[in-house]
Design a protein around this motif. Structure first.
Motif, PDB file in Angstrom:
ATOM      1  N   CYS A   1      36.247  35.811  32.577  1.00  0.00           N
ATOM      2  CA  CYS A   1      36.277  37.230  32.417  1.00  0.00           C
ATOM      3  C   CYS A   1      35.817  37.632  30.618  1.00  0.00           C
ATOM      4  O   CYS A   1      35.976  36.855  30.002  1.00  0.00           O
ATOM      5  CB  CYS A   1      37.989  37.705  32.316  1.00  0.00           C
ATOM      6  SG  CYS A   1      37.895  39.289  31.996  1.00  0.00           S
ATOM      7  N   GLN A   2      35.062  38.583  30.554  1.00  0.00           N
ATOM      8  CA  GLN A   2      34.633  39.161  29.136  1.00  0.00           C
ATOM      9  C   GLN A   2      35.720  38.998  28.235  1.00  0.00           C
ATOM     10  O   GLN A   2      35.485  38.963  27.052  1.00  0.00           O
ATOM     11  CB  GLN A   2      33.819  40.293  29.261  1.00  0.00           C
ATOM     12  CG  GLN A   2      34.596  41.644  29.410  1.00  0.00           C
ATOM     13  CD  GLN A   2      35.258  42.016  30.573  1.00  0.00           C
ATOM     14  OE1 GLN A   2      34.713  41.246  31.635  1.00  0.00           O
ATOM     15  NE2 GLN A   2      36.581  42.701  30.646  1.00  0.00           N
ATOM     16  N   ASP A   3      36.984  39.540  28.530  1.00  0.00           N
ATOM     17  CA  ASP A   3      38.034  39.440  27.853  1.00  0.00           C
ATOM     18  C   ASP A   3      38.752  38.106  27.573  1.00  0.00           C
ATOM     19  O   ASP A   3      39.563  37.951  28.700  1.00  0.00           O
ATOM     20  CB  ASP A   3      39.080  40.562  28.122  1.00  0.00           C
ATOM     21  CG  ASP A   3      40.260  40.653  26.915  1.00  0.00           C
ATOM     22  OD1 ASP A   3      40.171  39.750  26.183  1.00  0.00           O
ATOM     23  OD2 ASP A   3      41.062  41.554  27.211  1.00  0.00           O
TER      24      ASP A   3
ATOM     25  N   GLY B   1      44.301  38.049  28.560  1.00  0.00           N
ATOM     26  CA  GLY B   1      43.467  39.238  28.239  1.00  0.00           C
ATOM     27  C   GLY B   1      44.705  40.426  27.878  1.00  0.00           C
ATOM     28  O   GLY B   1      45.523  40.405  27.969  1.00  0.00           O
ATOM     29  N   GLY B   2      43.784  41.632  27.086  1.00  0.00           N
ATOM     30  CA  GLY B   2      44.665  42.755  26.696  1.00  0.00           C
ATOM     31  C   GLY B   2      44.963  43.612  27.783  1.00  0.00           C
ATOM     32  O   GLY B   2      45.856  44.106  27.834  1.00  0.00           O
ATOM     33  N   GLY B   3      44.212  43.702  29.005  1.00  0.00           N
ATOM     34  CA  GLY B   3      44.600  44.280  30.125  1.00  0.00           C
ATOM     35  C   GLY B   3      45.905  43.858  30.688  1.00  0.00           C
ATOM     36  O   GLY B   3      46.734  44.876  30.928  1.00  0.00           O
ATOM     37  N   CYS B   4      46.224  42.882  30.828  1.00  0.00           N
ATOM     38  CA  CYS B   4      47.557  42.451  31.238  1.00  0.00           C
ATOM     39  C   CYS B   4      48.369  42.346  30.395  1.00  0.00           C
ATOM     40  O   CYS B   4      49.607  42.669  30.601  1.00  0.00           O
ATOM     41  CB  CYS B   4      47.202  41.116  32.200  1.00  0.00           C
ATOM     42  SG  CYS B   4      46.502  39.731  31.112  1.00  0.00           S
TER      43      CYS B   4
ATOM     44  N   GLY C   1      46.546  45.541  35.471  1.00  0.00           N
ATOM     45  CA  GLY C   1      46.725  44.257  34.891  1.00  0.00           C
ATOM     46  C   GLY C   1      45.659  43.404  35.591  1.00  0.00           C
ATOM     47  O   GLY C   1      45.807  42.169  35.940  1.00  0.00           O
ATOM     48  N   CYS C   2      44.899  43.786  36.456  1.00  0.00           N
ATOM     49  CA  CYS C   2      43.746  43.100  37.329  1.00  0.00           C
ATOM     50  C   CYS C   2      44.727  42.124  38.405  1.00  0.00           C
ATOM     51  O   CYS C   2      44.732  40.812  38.287  1.00  0.00           O
ATOM     52  CB  CYS C   2      42.757  42.275  36.476  1.00  0.00           C
ATOM     53  SG  CYS C   2      41.660  43.299  35.605  1.00  0.00           S
TER      54      CYS C   2
ATOM     55  N   CYS D   1      46.742  38.244  34.641  1.00  0.00           N
ATOM     56  CA  CYS D   1      45.898  38.611  35.714  1.00  0.00           C
ATOM     57  C   CYS D   1      45.533  37.688  36.558  1.00  0.00           C
ATOM     58  O   CYS D   1      45.886  36.531  36.404  1.00  0.00           O
ATOM     59  CB  CYS D   1      44.720  39.214  35.022  1.00  0.00           C
ATOM     60  SG  CYS D   1      44.110  38.187  34.118  1.00  0.00           S
TER      61      CYS D   1
ATOM     62  N   ALA E   1      42.825  36.272  36.673  1.00  0.00           N
ATOM     63  CA  ALA E   1      41.988  35.356  35.619  1.00  0.00           C
ATOM     64  C   ALA E   1      42.900  34.537  34.630  1.00  0.00           C
ATOM     65  O   ALA E   1      43.092  34.625  33.613  1.00  0.00           O
ATOM     66  CB  ALA E   1      40.924  36.207  34.952  1.00  0.00           C
TER      67      ALA E   1
ATOM     68  N   ARG F   1      44.001  31.639  32.873  1.00  0.00           N
ATOM     69  CA  ARG F   1      43.225  30.872  32.302  1.00  0.00           C
ATOM     70  C   ARG F   1      44.381  30.019  31.260  1.00  0.00           C
ATOM     71  O   ARG F   1      44.781  30.274  30.334  1.00  0.00           O
ATOM     72  CB  ARG F   1      41.884  31.523  31.538  1.00  0.00           C
ATOM     73  CG  ARG F   1      41.141  32.033  32.286  1.00  0.00           C
ATOM     74  CD  ARG F   1      40.248  33.057  31.523  1.00  0.00           C
ATOM     75  NE  ARG F   1      41.117  34.163  31.424  1.00  0.00           N
ATOM     76  CZ  ARG F   1      40.788  35.251  30.954  1.00  0.00           C
ATOM     77  NH1 ARG F   1      39.344  35.293  30.354  1.00  0.00           N
ATOM     78  NH2 ARG F   1      41.553  36.335  30.590  1.00  0.00           N
TER      79      ARG F   1
ATOM     80  N   LYS G   1      38.339  50.168  35.134  1.00  0.00           N
ATOM     81  CA  LYS G   1      39.315  49.563  36.154  1.00  0.00           C
ATOM     82  C   LYS G   1      40.609  50.096  35.901  1.00  0.00           C
ATOM     83  O   LYS G   1      41.255  50.207  34.849  1.00  0.00           O
ATOM     84  CB  LYS G   1      39.278  47.999  35.997  1.00  0.00           C
ATOM     85  CG  LYS G   1      39.682  47.506  34.613  1.00  0.00           C
ATOM     86  CD  LYS G   1      40.722  46.212  34.911  1.00  0.00           C
ATOM     87  CE  LYS G   1      40.974  45.589  33.585  1.00  0.00           C
ATOM     88  NZ  LYS G   1      42.318  45.539  33.374  1.00  0.00           N
TER      89      LYS G   1
ATOM     90  N   GLY H   1      38.130  44.176  38.154  1.00  0.00           N
ATOM     91  CA  GLY H   1      38.380  43.725  37.016  1.00  0.00           C
ATOM     92  C   GLY H   1      38.233  42.179  36.797  1.00  0.00           C
ATOM     93  O   GLY H   1      38.877  41.407  37.619  1.00  0.00           O
ATOM     94  N   GLY H   2      37.698  41.847  35.367  1.00  0.00           N
ATOM     95  CA  GLY H   2      37.589  40.375  35.466  1.00  0.00           C
ATOM     96  C   GLY H   2      36.299  39.688  35.966  1.00  0.00           C
ATOM     97  O   GLY H   2      35.963  38.498  35.837  1.00  0.00           O
TER      98      GLY H   2
HETATM   99  S1  SF4 Z   1      40.810  39.705  34.387  1.00  0.00           S
HETATM  100 FE1  SF4 Z   1      41.436  41.886  33.868  1.00  0.00          FE
HETATM  101  S2  SF4 Z   1      43.433  41.830  32.866  1.00  0.00           S
HETATM  102 FE2  SF4 Z   1      42.492  39.874  32.989  1.00  0.00          FE
HETATM  103  S3  SF4 Z   1      41.321  39.416  31.065  1.00  0.00           S
HETATM  104 FE3  SF4 Z   1      40.018  40.133  32.306  1.00  0.00          FE
HETATM  105  S4  SF4 Z   1      40.215  42.539  32.078  1.00  0.00           S
HETATM  106 FE4  SF4 Z   1      41.887  41.684  31.144  1.00  0.00          FE
END
Ligand code: SF4
Length: 505
Positions: free
Chosen positions: A63-65, A143-146, A187-188, A275, A277, A279, A417, A440-441
């Protein structure tokens, strides 16, 4: 000192960012099998699966984030932790330079990105001593979204759809269910939750995140908590929030609960949402050389089994081709559920760009444009830029601005998303525009739909926040908010709220 330490940590960072651990892969494969074919949920999971494969094959960020790098280190008594901290920071800096981590460390007052993921509080490094000679380093990239969907409850508390949560394990269960319901697709999902019962506000959140270092398939040694985890997993997927909040059978792939003592007056339940993703990896290093002795969570002698045997987006023939610049008529012809393939010019814009556009005219003509909520990973190659990871970011953050920007500048499609709120929905209807949900992701998948970086504006905001001018081809997304006042996100939230009431904890 430990000549191999720096390289070992760098390998750990790169592998964590680019290759999901086998337990998460297995859970996502299970999710893929459980969602009926040709549904929005299964389309989303297919793109996610392709993305996982692409990231591992090309050693690109899943994921880019790439999130907040959080290291948990166990070191022998007497080991030099100051030196290790310096080495870990240097490895983070190098991984960022190589494009394996996105520059994510931002001055909270000025908004300036440090550019190398170093700054006060970043990365997070926790040390513990142990009576062993080797060194264990674990890493999670969240990531920030989650992270924004994390939640903390002070019991007793009244919860929508669930009633009162008392200071009991049933009360804890209500809090976890509420947190997952509240997260929807932002949060994906499908995600995993780490939970702490008790502690104080700070230690509760720390412990909740530490629970995410457990494997998805382990069983809690505390039978009361094992029962709670199993009970969450057996009920939560009946909420039908599904992948990306599109509705569907799989909402959560894991629930891990820990417990800390608390003050008599306090009873916190802290929930850390991660999420799909998800990791996290780890290494055990030789105590005298710093070389990797073995990996945690993965066995390098086992080949990576691909998630899918196909490549590319699987078309049904019902996709709608859109070529930017877009017209109001085209947008009003779309309805919730349509799958579109976007080609032509697209501009990225997230928090800093939206804030800028509220006070300043846009640096480019946005009439008929597609605005992509995305903070890509971009590398400079000679005089050109190349996007190496470019999934959508969580759109709801732009809710205070989006409607105004749509109307003021003539934007016709917003891609992001997790969906947006009532203000944006009203503006889409009034102005004749749509909200498109990308997966997302799916950063590698979408990076391949970006054929060219034409230019960049507002670079002073840093790479993720700048406005990138992209040419895209067949960029797939789903209409989840249309120009007729319909929102899939609103529908799923209401429906899943009714399911929550029916669970009857
Ligand atoms: S998969 Fe979604 S929530 Fe997780 S880091 Fe990527 S953009 Fe953020």
């Amino acid at each position: 000192m430990l000549p191999g330490f720096f390289d070992s940590v760098l390998q750990l960072i790169i592998r964590t960012s680019t290759d999901l651990p086998p337990d998460v892969r297995a859970a996502m494969k299970h999710a893929l099998v459980n969602e009926p074919e040709a549904t929005r949920a299964s389309q989303a999971l297919t793109i996610i699966a392709q993305n996982i494969d692409l990231a591992a094959d090309g050693e690109g960020a899943i994921c880019q984030d790439t999130g907040m790098p959080t290291f948990e280190v166990h070191a022998p008594v007497g080991a030099n932790q100051i030196w290790m901290r310096q080495q870990i920071r240097a490895a983070v800096q190098e991984a960022t330079r190589r494009g394996k981590l996105r520059p994510n460390s931002v001055d909270s007052i000025t908004g300036k990105n440090s550019g190398d993921n170093l700054g006060p509080g970043t990365p997070i490094i926790h040390f513990d001593q142990w009576e062993r000679d080797d060194i264990e380093v674990k890493l999670i990239l969240k990531g920030g979204g989650c992270e924004n969907t994390n939640a903390q409850y002070a019991l007793p508390v009244e919860l929508p759809h669930l009633g009162r949560a008392d200071r009991t394990l049933d009360g804890v269960k209500k809090c976890i269910l509420h947190a997952v319901w509240n997260a929807q697709g932002k949060g994906c999902s499908p995600g995993a939750v780490g939970v702490c019962v008790g502690g104080d506000r700070t230690s509760g959140y720390t412990q909740a995140k530490e629970q995410l270092f457990r494997t998805l398939d382990d069983v809690n040694p505390d039978s009361r908590l094992a029962e709670l985890e199993a009970s969450i997993m057996s009920t939560v997927n009946n909420l039908e929030i599904g992948p990306m909040g599109f509705g569907g059978k799989v909402t959560l792939i894991g629930c891990k609960v820990g417990v800390l003592n608390r003050l008599p007056a306090s009873f916190f339940v802290s929930v850390a949402y991660d999420c799909w993703a998800f990791r996290r990896l780890g290494v055990v290093l030789d105590g005298s050389s710093g070389a990797i002795r073995n990996w945690l969570y993965r066995d390098p002698s086992h080949p990576i089994i691909p998630m899918l045997d196909q490549a590319g987006f699987v078309r049904t023939g019902r996709e709608v081709a859109l070529k930017a610049p877009l017209t109001e008529k085209d947008m009003r012809a779309l309805k919730v559920g349509d799958v579109v393939m976007v080609s032509g010019r697209m501009f990225t814009g997230r928090d800093a760009v939206h804030s800028y556009l509220m006070k300043n005219p846009p640096p480019v003509d946005l009439d008929g444009s597609v605005l992509y909520h995305c903070g890509p990973v971009v590398v400079k190659e000679g005089d050109n830029w190349r996007v190496t990871a470019a999934g959508p970011t969580t759109s709801i953050r732009e809710e205070p601005y989006q409607g105004e920007i749509l109307k003021r500048y003539g934007v016709r499609a917003v891609i992001g998303k997790g969906g947006m709120g009532a203000k944006t929905l009203a503006a889409l209807k009034e102005h004749g525009a749509v909200y498109l949900n990308a997966i997302g992701g799916a950063a590698q998948f979408y990076a391949r739909a970006i054929k060219k970086v034409d230019n960049v504006s507002l670079m002073e905001f840093g790479t993720p926040e700048a406005m990138w001018h992209l040419t895209v081809e067949d960029f797939p997304a789903i209409v989840t908010m249309d120009a007729h006042g319909n929102s899939l996100h609103k529908d799923v939230e209401q429906e899943s709220g009714r399911h929550l009431e029916a669970i009857g904890v």
